[in-house]
Design an enzyme around this catalytic site. Structure first.
Site, PDB file in Angstrom:
ATOM      1  N   SER A  87       0.830  -1.210   0.000  1.00 16.69           N
ATOM      2  CA  SER A  87       0.000   0.000   0.000  1.00 16.69           C
ATOM      3  C   SER A  87       0.857   1.249   0.000  1.00 16.69           C
ATOM      4  O   SER A  87       0.372   2.352   0.120  1.00 16.69           O
ATOM      5  CB  SER A  87      -0.902   0.000   1.242  1.00 16.69           C
ATOM      6  OG  SER A  87      -0.110  -0.071   2.414  1.00 16.69           O
ATOM      7  N   HIS A 123     -38.378  24.551 -10.617  1.00 16.66           N
ATOM      8  CA  HIS A 123     -38.489  23.660 -11.792  1.00 16.66           C
ATOM      9  C   HIS A 123     -37.711  24.214 -12.990  1.00 16.66           C
ATOM     10  O   HIS A 123     -38.045  23.905 -14.127  1.00 16.66           O
ATOM     11  CB  HIS A 123     -39.952  23.442 -12.198  1.00 16.66           C
ATOM     12  CG  HIS A 123     -40.861  23.123 -11.053  1.00 16.66           C
ATOM     13  ND1 HIS A 123     -41.141  21.830 -10.655  1.00 16.66           N
ATOM     14  CD2 HIS A 123     -41.538  23.946 -10.197  1.00 16.66           C
ATOM     15  CE1 HIS A 123     -41.974  21.870  -9.610  1.00 16.66           C
ATOM     16  NE2 HIS A 123     -42.217  23.142  -9.311  1.00 16.66           N
ATOM     17  N   LYS A 153     -15.937  29.657 -29.327  1.00 20.09           N
ATOM     18  CA  LYS A 153     -16.349  29.004 -28.083  1.00 20.09           C
ATOM     19  C   LYS A 153     -15.555  29.430 -26.856  1.00 20.09           C
ATOM     20  O   LYS A 153     -14.367  29.709 -26.917  1.00 20.09           O
ATOM     21  CB  LYS A 153     -16.190  27.489 -28.227  1.00 20.09           C
ATOM     22  CG  LYS A 153     -17.178  26.885 -29.190  1.00 20.09           C
ATOM     23  CD  LYS A 153     -18.460  26.524 -28.510  1.00 20.09           C
ATOM     24  CE  LYS A 153     -18.269  25.226 -27.788  1.00 20.09           C
ATOM     25  NZ  LYS A 153     -19.512  24.559 -27.522  1.00 20.09           N
ATOM     26  N   GLU A 204     -17.747  22.501 -15.173  1.00 21.46           N
ATOM     27  CA  GLU A 204     -18.136  21.127 -15.523  1.00 21.46           C
ATOM     28  C   GLU A 204     -17.355  20.110 -14.699  1.00 21.46           C
ATOM     29  O   GLU A 204     -17.884  19.075 -14.284  1.00 21.46           O
ATOM     30  CB  GLU A 204     -17.914  20.890 -17.019  1.00 21.46           C
ATOM     31  CG  GLU A 204     -18.870  21.698 -17.882  1.00 21.46           C
ATOM     32  CD  GLU A 204     -18.501  21.659 -19.359  1.00 21.46           C
ATOM     33  OE1 GLU A 204     -19.337  21.247 -20.155  1.00 21.46           O
ATOM     34  OE2 GLU A 204     -17.368  22.031 -19.713  1.00 21.46           O
ATOM     35  N   TYR A 230      -9.364  -5.574  13.345  1.00 21.77           N
ATOM     36  CA  TYR A 230      -8.728  -5.185  12.090  1.00 21.77           C
ATOM     37  C   TYR A 230      -8.846  -6.302  11.054  1.00 21.77           C
ATOM     38  O   TYR A 230      -8.674  -7.479  11.357  1.00 21.77           O
ATOM     39  CB  TYR A 230      -7.240  -4.856  12.321  1.00 21.77           C
ATOM     40  CG  TYR A 230      -6.526  -4.452  11.038  1.00 21.77           C
ATOM     41  CD1 TYR A 230      -6.583  -3.146  10.587  1.00 21.77           C
ATOM     42  CD2 TYR A 230      -5.844  -5.402  10.268  1.00 21.77           C
ATOM     43  CE1 TYR A 230      -5.955  -2.773   9.394  1.00 21.77           C
ATOM     44  CE2 TYR A 230      -5.220  -5.040   9.081  1.00 21.77           C
ATOM     45  CZ  TYR A 230      -5.285  -3.728   8.649  1.00 21.77           C
ATOM     46  OH  TYR A 230      -4.676  -3.368   7.479  1.00 21.77           O
TER      47      TYR A 230
HETATM   48  N1  ARG Z   1      -0.889  -1.075   5.770  1.00 20.44           N
HETATM   49  C1  ARG Z   1      -1.836  -1.520   6.729  1.00 20.44           C
HETATM   50  C2  ARG Z   1      -3.142  -0.747   6.578  1.00 20.44           C
HETATM   51  O1  ARG Z   1      -3.123   0.283   6.011  1.00 20.44           O
HETATM   52  C3  ARG Z   1      -1.316  -1.318   8.118  1.00 20.44           C
HETATM   53  C4  ARG Z   1      -1.924  -2.211   9.108  1.00 20.44           C
HETATM   54  C5  ARG Z   1      -1.499  -3.627   8.858  1.00 20.44           C
HETATM   55  N2  ARG Z   1      -1.892  -4.504   9.919  1.00 20.44           N
HETATM   56  C6  ARG Z   1      -1.895  -5.834   9.766  1.00 20.44           C
HETATM   57  N3  ARG Z   1      -2.309  -6.505  10.799  1.00 20.44           N
HETATM   58  N4  ARG Z   1      -1.538  -6.418   8.681  1.00 20.44           N
HETATM   59  O2  ARG Z   1      -4.183  -1.177   7.002  1.00 20.44           O
END
Ligand code: ARG
Length: 437
Positions: free
Chosen positions: A28, A161, A288, A295, A322
């Site tokens: 990420s 309207h 134009k 837009e 999580y």
């Molecule tokens: N990159 C992860 C996120 O944004 C961080 C948390 C990762 N935690 C885990 N238990 N793999 O969610």
């Protein structure tokens, strides 16, 4: 064959390296590198607390904090090399810390997990984002209010309207948007108020056996207090949903204004001319002038509201606590923030820069029998006619005017009296509109 190495953070339990696809789907860093400042800020506060609680020695804390500050400088000067193999911002920074200060870097993650770490980073980021959005809305309101004041007496048709309804002023019309913006600000402020709690110290989900001080880190990071429940702390994302929802509503307001600017600047309406700074030409049609900025403000509201839907769907039915799904929470929030800031700036630019055609607005304000309600009101006030009956008489007068191709104020008194004999000449003062002095 994969050239990937076993993960250095948890390699102990792993015999094989992740596949390329795993590295790709898991990473990420391209998105969350935007959290570098908050991540370092959180780590510094965490390490200071670990020292204060005697979990780390003071010189260990100092090494860690100096290392983190060096990394901040490396990132800000563009020297830092982000690695996809290191997955995310947290591990990119921790790994670099190890390069810089050696094994003591490994002590930073004591009594912490990436779960509370990322939740903390995101809350810190959103708090700053809200402050900037509120400031940007304020700047836009200043522009709206100035134009509103300048056009306090500029008569224009008001619509329902999209049909001409009753005369209003451009000042009143623009003030409506300033009031929407005021509510948008309060929605963001309200979101900030609720999310101003620190997840750090919740660790993976269940807290820690170390004797940490969550109030200390909360204070250091500028949060009101720690999030009470550790499971909630790592799994709550409603603060992002609220942020996206406030951004969506604000962008929907901006899209309505954008649509009006587009309509008003057509040849048919000719109420305003948008400045050259916020329009584009056509590569083929020399005459134009296209309202592209308006837009795009109109279109970006779709993207912002779409991101709200995206995160709602990601969070739907996720069990506590999580889940990696939640890594997908960031891109949409960042994108919505960037888009809403840009839309606010473009809207302020267009409104500040537009040229108002008062003559055309005034002429149209009197067309379409827009003062018919005034005529009905005159009948009620002066002849004590019940409103429903006044509405009926006025309808007859409008029909007559329409047949003759006249505006109401062009009719003869005799024609009006055909519908209601008691009407007097002074009705014309009541129904005629002119540029207000
Ligand atoms: N990159 C992860 C996120 O944004 C961080 C948390 C990762 N935690 C885990 N238990 N793999 O969610």
């Amino acid at each position: 064959m994969t050239a990937n190495k076993p993960n250095q953070m948890w390699g102990g339990r792993f015999g094989e390296a992740p596949s390329d696809v795993m590295v790709q789907i898991n990473a990420s860093i391209d998105v969350d590198k935007r959290l570098y400042k908050q991540d370092i800020q959180g780590s510094i506060a965490h390490s200071e607390m670990l020292v204060a609680q005697k979990i780390l020695k003071p010189d260990e804390g100092r090494k860690i904090q100096d290392g983190l500050r060096n990394i901040l400088a490396e990132i800000e000067s563009g020297q830092f090399v982000f690695s996809t193999a290191l997955e995310d911002i947290h591990m990119n920074i921790e790994s670099r810390l190890k390069d810089l200060i050696g094994d003591v870097a490994g002590k930073l993650h004591t009594a912490r997990s990436r779960n509370d770490q990322v939740a903390t980073d995101m809350r810190l980021w959103v708090k700053e984002a809200i402050a900037s959005v509120i400031a940007e809305i304020g700047a836009f309101q200043t522009v709206l209010d100035a134009q509103s004041k300048a056009h306090e007496k500029t008569v224009m048709p008001g619509f329902t309207h999209l049909q001409i309804a009753q005369p209003v002023t451009l000042g009143l019309h623009l003030q409506a948007y300033s009031d929407m913006m005021a509510r948008d600000k309060s929605r963001f402020a309200d979101c900030l108020e609720r999310m101003d709690e620190n997840p750090l110290g919740a660790c993976a989900l269940a807290g820690t056996r170390h004797d940490i001080d969550r109030k200390m880190t909360a204070k250091a990071l500028g949060f009101r207090q720690p999030v009470r429940n550790t499971m909630d702390a790592v799994s709550a994302r409603d603060f992002l949903l609220e942020f996206l929802s406030a951004a969506s509503i604000c962008s929907i307001h901006l899209s309505r204004l954008a649509e009006e600017l587009i309509i008003w600047s057509t040849t048919q309406f000719n109420f305003i001319r948008l400045g050259d700074k916020f329009t584009t030409g056509s590569s083929i049609m020399p005459q134009k002038k296209n309202p592209d900025a308006a837009e795009l403000v109109r279109a970006k509201s779709g993207r912002i509201a779409g991101n709200l839907m995206q995160l709602l769907m990601v969070m739907k039915a996720l069990p506590l606590t999580y889940n990696k799904d939640m890594q997908e929470d960031k891109a949409g929030v960042f994108e919505a923030y960037d888009a809403v800031i840009l839309c606010l700036r473009a809207s302020a630019g267009m409104i500040g820069d537009m040229n108002v055609n008062k003559e055309k607005m005034l002429a149209d304000a009197g067309s379409g029998y827009s003062t018919a309600t005034y005529l009905a009101d005159w009948l009620v006030k002066n002849l004590d006619v019940p409103f429903r009956q006044a509405h009926h008489i006025t309808g007859q007068i409008v029909a007559m005017a329409e047949k003759k191709g006249q505006r109401l104020d062009e009719m003869s008194l005799a024609d009006m009296q055909a519908a209601e004999p008691r009407i007097t000449q002074d009705v014309f003062n009541f129904i005629r509109i002119s540029e207000q002095k």
